[in-house]
Design a protein around this motif. Structure first.
Motif, mmCIF file in Angstrom:
data_model
loop_
_atom_site.group_PDB
_atom_site.id
_atom_site.type_symbol
_atom_site.label_atom_id
_atom_site.label_comp_id
_atom_site.label_asym_id
_atom_site.label_seq_id
_atom_site.Cartn_x
_atom_site.Cartn_y
_atom_site.Cartn_z
ATOM 1 N N GLY A 35 0.816 -1.207 0.000
ATOM 2 C CA GLY A 35 0.000 0.000 0.000
ATOM 3 C C GLY A 35 0.850 1.257 0.000
ATOM 4 N N PHE A 36 1.930 1.245 0.788
ATOM 5 C CA PHE A 36 2.821 2.405 0.887
ATOM 6 C C PHE A 36 3.529 2.660 -0.442
ATOM 7 C CE2 PHE A 36 6.788 4.511 2.434
ATOM 8 C CZ PHE A 36 6.202 5.576 3.103
ATOM 9 N N VAL A 37 4.050 1.611 -1.043
ATOM 10 C CA VAL A 37 4.726 1.735 -2.335
ATOM 11 C C VAL A 37 3.740 2.222 -3.399
ATOM 12 C CG1 VAL A 37 5.825 0.432 -4.206
ATOM 13 C CG2 VAL A 37 6.549 0.075 -1.830
ATOM 14 N N ASN A 38 2.549 1.659 -3.417
ATOM 15 C CA ASN A 38 1.542 2.056 -4.404
ATOM 16 C C ASN A 38 1.092 3.496 -4.185
ATOM 17 O OD1 ASN A 38 1.492 -0.388 -5.801
ATOM 18 N ND2 ASN A 38 -0.064 -1.274 -4.460
ATOM 19 N N TYR A 39 0.993 3.903 -2.925
ATOM 20 C CA TYR A 39 0.610 5.289 -2.631
ATOM 21 C C TYR A 39 1.643 6.262 -3.204
ATOM 22 C CZ TYR A 39 -0.451 9.558 -0.089
ATOM 23 O OH TYR A 39 -0.738 10.870 0.216
ATOM 24 N N ILE A 40 2.911 5.949 -2.995
ATOM 25 C CA ILE A 40 3.977 6.812 -3.511
ATOM 26 C C ILE A 40 3.923 6.872 -5.031
ATOM 27 C CG2 ILE A 40 6.488 7.001 -3.791
ATOM 28 C CD1 ILE A 40 6.719 5.970 -0.882
ATOM 29 N N ARG A 41 3.762 5.738 -5.663
ATOM 30 C CA ARG A 41 3.732 5.717 -7.128
ATOM 31 C C ARG A 41 2.531 6.498 -7.675
ATOM 32 N NH1 ARG A 41 7.520 3.095 -9.509
ATOM 33 N NH2 ARG A 41 8.733 1.480 -8.444
ATOM 34 N N LYS A 42 1.436 6.476 -6.973
ATOM 35 C CA LYS A 42 0.242 7.197 -7.424
ATOM 36 C C LYS A 42 0.378 8.708 -7.260
ATOM 37 C CE LYS A 42 -3.517 3.852 -6.856
ATOM 38 N NZ LYS A 42 -4.817 3.597 -6.194
ATOM 39 N N ASN A 43 1.230 9.139 -6.337
ATOM 40 C CA ASN A 43 1.243 10.549 -5.958
ATOM 41 C C ASN A 43 2.550 11.286 -6.197
ATOM 42 O OD1 ASN A 43 -1.501 11.059 -4.459
ATOM 43 N ND2 ASN A 43 -0.772 9.077 -3.730
#
Length: 394
Positions: free
Chosen positions: A105-113
């Motif tokens: 979730g943390f990695v995906n959040y960074i990639r999204k933002n």
């Protein structure tokens, strides 16, 4: 040309708290500017850094919220190898470390933002270096981005060997705490079981100060205030002189009131900090240029989430672990589920603050402390601290 309301005259120095510009002037130039008259030869520099700009404060806030750098925080674990007497997490500590689901979730959040920006992750705890392999895993996952990271660590595990292992993955900064000379520090910050940590931390500081940028935090209250000079003297004698000092005056805390009875009064804060930096200079430590700036409370930067091992999102580090201050949940796909709208704070500058020349230094103060005390006004302290600008300018 209208002069900025955020200009301060400090002896023969003009300092603007909004732009950070400072200039040393002759006494006659200072006198002219005090009267609102800008000498012809100063017009360019005054216009650039010391003149009033329409909506200047609103613009500063907007610039902060449109940060060129993304700076999320991940609490890797609530476990710790220390048992510090004042730990604010002590009442909420769980035997839990970050799950693979939260990491995704943390990695995906960074990639999204991240939107092509630099990404600077802070790893927090507990003691984050207990989860060394998780740091390595996440760092490799994000290695294709403009990624770097820092650790907020007690310093006991940050050996040269560990630093050599993490630097290639993006480690640039480490915050480490020493609360005084050995006999003081070891009564406050000790390993589980009671063994003091001072000697281990000093050894590691000597090994890594040339490898990473170390911020040396010193928590100061009435119980150790008089021993700080002895600590700085020892640091100098041991050759630990490449660290950046960060004196932190202990404030009230809504979770551990039994310790915070020893806080330094708000009226004395400026005096204590000025004295600290006078002693620091005596022992060869530099006064950092941003010593004046608290800035906008990190809790207002809702994009820079603070996530714990279970995926709970908090306003800032100071709330981590307390279930009353969970404001959202990080999902595995990187989306955020809002669970408490009231904790997603927006910037609100009180009317009483708007005319204060020190407002850009604090932006209304820390939301956390304002929650406890009603406000977090630091004007008295800043009136004393800004005089240190003469040391920064040389």
């Amino acid at each position: 040309m209208t002069l900025s309301k955020f200009n301060l005259f400090i002896d023969n120095i003009l300092f603007n708290t909004l732009t950070g510009y400072a200039i040393r002037l002759d006494s006659w130039e200072i006198e002219k500017l005090r009267k609102g008259v800008v000498p012809e030869h100063l017009k360019d520099i005054i216009e650039e850094g010391f003149s009033a700009i329409d909506e200047e404060l609103d613009e500063e806030i907007e610039n902060f919220l449109r940060k060129p750098i993304m700076e999320p925080t991940l609490v890797l674990t609530y476990n710790c190898n220390f048992d510090c007497i004042y730990c604010f997490q002590k009442g909420f500590r769980k035997n839990v470390s970050v799950s693979d689901k939260v990491i995704r979730g943390f990695v995906n959040y960074i990639r999204k933002n991240e939107r092509g920006r630099k990404v600077r992750v802070t790893y927090f705890g507990g003691e984050p270096l207990l989860q060394l392999r998780k740091i390595e895993e996440i760092s490799r996952e994000l290695s294709d981005l403009k990624y770097s990271f820092s650790v907020v660590t007690n310093g006991s595990l940050l050996t040269r060997k560990i630093a050599e292992r993490l630097i290639p993955l993006g480690l640039t900064h480490a915050q480490i705490t020493l609360d005084g000379p050995k006999e003081v520090h070891d009564k406050r910050r000790f390993f589980i079981g009671g063994k003091g940590s001072f000697d281990v931390i000093m050894k590691n500081l000597k090994e890594v100060q040339d490898m990473v940028k170390v911020v040396l935090r010193i928590n100061i209250d009435v119980k150790n205030l008089n021993e700080i000079e002895e600590l700085l003297d020892e640091l100098k004698r041991e050759g630990i002189n490449k660290v950046r000092l960060d004196p932190h005056l202990v404030h009230s805390n809504m979770f551990r009131n039994e310790w915070w009875d020893f806080t330094i009064s708000s009226k004395a804060e400026g005096e204590v900090l000025v004295k600290f930096w006078e002693i620091a200079r005596k022992y060869g430590f530099e006064v950092p240029e941003d010593v004046f700036r608290l800035g906008l409370c990190v809790a207002y930067s809702n994009e820079d989430i603070v996530v714990d091992p279970e995926g709970n999102i908090y306003p800032c580090w100071a709330f981590t672990g307390n279930p009353l201050y969970v404001k959202g949940k990080l999902e595995e796909d990187g989306s955020v589920k809002v669970t408490n709208k009231s904790l997603w704070w927006k910037v609100k500058i009180e009317n009483k603050c708007k005319s204060c020349p020190f407002l850009p230094l604090c932006m209304g103060g820390c939301k956390f402390l304002a929650t406890i005390n009603g406000d977090d006004c630091k004007r008295e302290a800043y009136e004393k601290i800004v005089r240190l600008i003469r040391w920064v300018m040389g």
